[in-house]
Design a protein around this motif. Structure first.
Motif, PDB file in Angstrom:
ATOM      1  N   THR A 170       0.858  -1.190   0.000  1.00 49.04           N
ATOM      2  CA  THR A 170       0.000   0.000   0.000  1.00 49.04           C
ATOM      3  C   THR A 170       0.887   1.231   0.000  1.00 49.04           C
ATOM      4  OG1 THR A 170      -1.828   1.154   1.082  1.00 49.04           O
ATOM      5  CG2 THR A 170      -0.216   0.070   2.529  1.00 49.04           C
ATOM      6  N   ASP A 218      -0.929   4.355   0.346  1.00 49.42           N
ATOM      7  CA  ASP A 218      -1.852   5.384   0.837  1.00 49.42           C
ATOM      8  C   ASP A 218      -2.461   5.007   2.188  1.00 49.42           C
ATOM      9  OD1 ASP A 218      -3.536   3.372   0.053  1.00 49.42           O
ATOM     10  OD2 ASP A 218      -4.529   4.522  -1.522  1.00 49.42           O
ATOM     11  N   ALA A 270      -5.697   2.411   2.226  1.00 49.78           N
ATOM     12  CA  ALA A 270      -6.943   2.608   1.474  1.00 49.78           C
ATOM     13  C   ALA A 270      -6.971   1.694   0.250  1.00 49.78           C
ATOM     14  CB  ALA A 270      -7.109   4.065   1.054  1.00 49.78           C
ATOM     15  N   THR A 271      -5.826   1.517  -0.386  1.00 52.96           N
ATOM     16  CA  THR A 271      -5.722   0.595  -1.523  1.00 52.96           C
ATOM     17  C   THR A 271      -4.463  -0.244  -1.361  1.00 52.96           C
ATOM     18  OG1 THR A 271      -4.517   2.185  -2.883  1.00 52.96           O
ATOM     19  CG2 THR A 271      -6.910   2.115  -3.164  1.00 52.96           C
ATOM     20  N   THR A 276      -9.350  -1.796  -3.333  1.00 47.53           N
ATOM     21  CA  THR A 276      -9.712  -0.655  -2.498  1.00 47.53           C
ATOM     22  C   THR A 276     -10.460  -1.186  -1.285  1.00 47.53           C
ATOM     23  OG1 THR A 276      -9.908   0.734  -4.460  1.00 47.53           O
ATOM     24  CG2 THR A 276     -10.957   1.530  -2.438  1.00 47.53           C
ATOM     25  N   TRP A 277      -9.990  -0.823  -0.099  1.00 45.72           N
ATOM     26  CA  TRP A 277     -10.564  -1.320   1.149  1.00 45.72           C
ATOM     27  C   TRP A 277     -11.454  -0.251   1.766  1.00 45.72           C
ATOM     28  CZ3 TRP A 277      -8.237  -5.638   4.210  1.00 45.72           C
ATOM     29  CH2 TRP A 277      -7.482  -6.484   3.401  1.00 45.72           C
ATOM     30  N   SER A 278     -12.529  -0.688   2.388  1.00 43.86           N
ATOM     31  CA  SER A 278     -13.401   0.230   3.100  1.00 43.86           C
ATOM     32  C   SER A 278     -13.814  -0.426   4.415  1.00 43.86           C
ATOM     33  CB  SER A 278     -14.632   0.552   2.271  1.00 43.86           C
ATOM     34  OG  SER A 278     -15.460   1.437   2.957  1.00 43.86           O
ATOM     35  N   PRO A 279     -13.449   0.134   5.533  1.00 46.46           N
ATOM     36  CA  PRO A 279     -12.608   1.312   5.701  1.00 46.46           C
ATOM     37  C   PRO A 279     -11.149   0.962   5.398  1.00 46.46           C
ATOM     38  CG  PRO A 279     -13.076   0.348   7.830  1.00 46.46           C
ATOM     39  CD  PRO A 279     -13.862  -0.446   6.813  1.00 46.46           C
ATOM     40  N   PRO A 280     -10.263   1.963   5.280  1.00 52.94           N
ATOM     41  CA  PRO A 280      -8.851   1.667   5.036  1.00 52.94           C
ATOM     42  C   PRO A 280      -8.310   0.708   6.087  1.00 52.94           C
ATOM     43  CG  PRO A 280      -9.256   3.996   4.773  1.00 52.94           C
ATOM     44  CD  PRO A 280     -10.523   3.397   5.331  1.00 52.94           C
ATOM     45  N   ARG A 338      -5.810  -0.565   8.589  1.00 53.90           N
ATOM     46  CA  ARG A 338      -4.724  -0.012   9.409  1.00 53.90           C
ATOM     47  C   ARG A 338      -3.815  -1.144   9.827  1.00 53.90           C
ATOM     48  NH1 ARG A 338      -5.354   4.444   7.234  1.00 53.90           N
ATOM     49  NH2 ARG A 338      -7.107   5.680   7.884  1.00 53.90           N
TER      50      ARG A 338
END
Length: 167
Positions: free
Chosen positions: A86, A88, A91-92, A151-155, A157
């Motif tokens: 990743t 970002d 997030a992705t 793309t992950w939701s939520p990012p 961590r």
């Protein structure tokens, strides 16, 4: 392949029994494996098989392989994947596959195939054991044959482990 499937204590016992000092990432042709289970698996569908029990992980990893696993130090070891990164803050993620991978029937095991399986794992009708993890992937896109962007939701961590993304 066994290392990713066996819990640490069983792996250490297996290594002592077999006289193995380090797991090898190179496949070996031939041989046999005997697996004692309390019952037959209800399915061999990789989306449903799951890794909740050692036997499910062992069967799934032996039959289908893995993109990546964790070693004894919880470090990611890549198998069919070359990287999972990743840029970002989660997030992705970009998954890079090793080039030239094929299924047993010769069909290319490419980014589109991984996307299909990740999307299938998210489908409630499939009844996947990994649906909650797969649902974290909001969108996936095969960029080219060896690159998949997720793309992950939520990012996400932290550093995902091989059990975080669906296989």
């Amino acid at each position: 392949m066994l290392r990713g499937a066996l819990p640490g204590c069983l792996w250490r016992r297996w290594r002592r029994y077999r006289g193995v000092h380090r797991p090898s990432n190179e496949p070996v042709a031939g041989g046999e494996a005997r697996i004692l289970t309390l019952s037959d698996p209800r399915t061999l569908d990789p989306a449903i098989l799951g890794n909740a029990y050692a036997s499910g992980a062992l069967l799934g990893n032996a039959l289908y392989g893995t993109l990546m696993t964790n070693d004894e130090a919880d470090e990611v070891q890549y198998s069919m994947a070359e990287s999972f990164t990743t840029t970002d803050n989660g997030a992705t993620f970009t998954l890079k596959l090793r080039p030239g991978l094929v299924f047993s029937d010769g069909t290319p095991l490419n980014a589109e195939a991984v996307k299909f399986n990740w999307d299938r794992t998210k489908d409630p009708a499939v009844g996947s054991a990994h649906r909650s993890e797969a649902a974290m992937i909001q969108l996936s896109e095969a960029v080219d044959d060896v690159t998949l962007k997720a793309t992950w939701s939520p990012p996400f961590r932290g550093t995902p482990s091989p059990s975080s993304p669906p296989r």
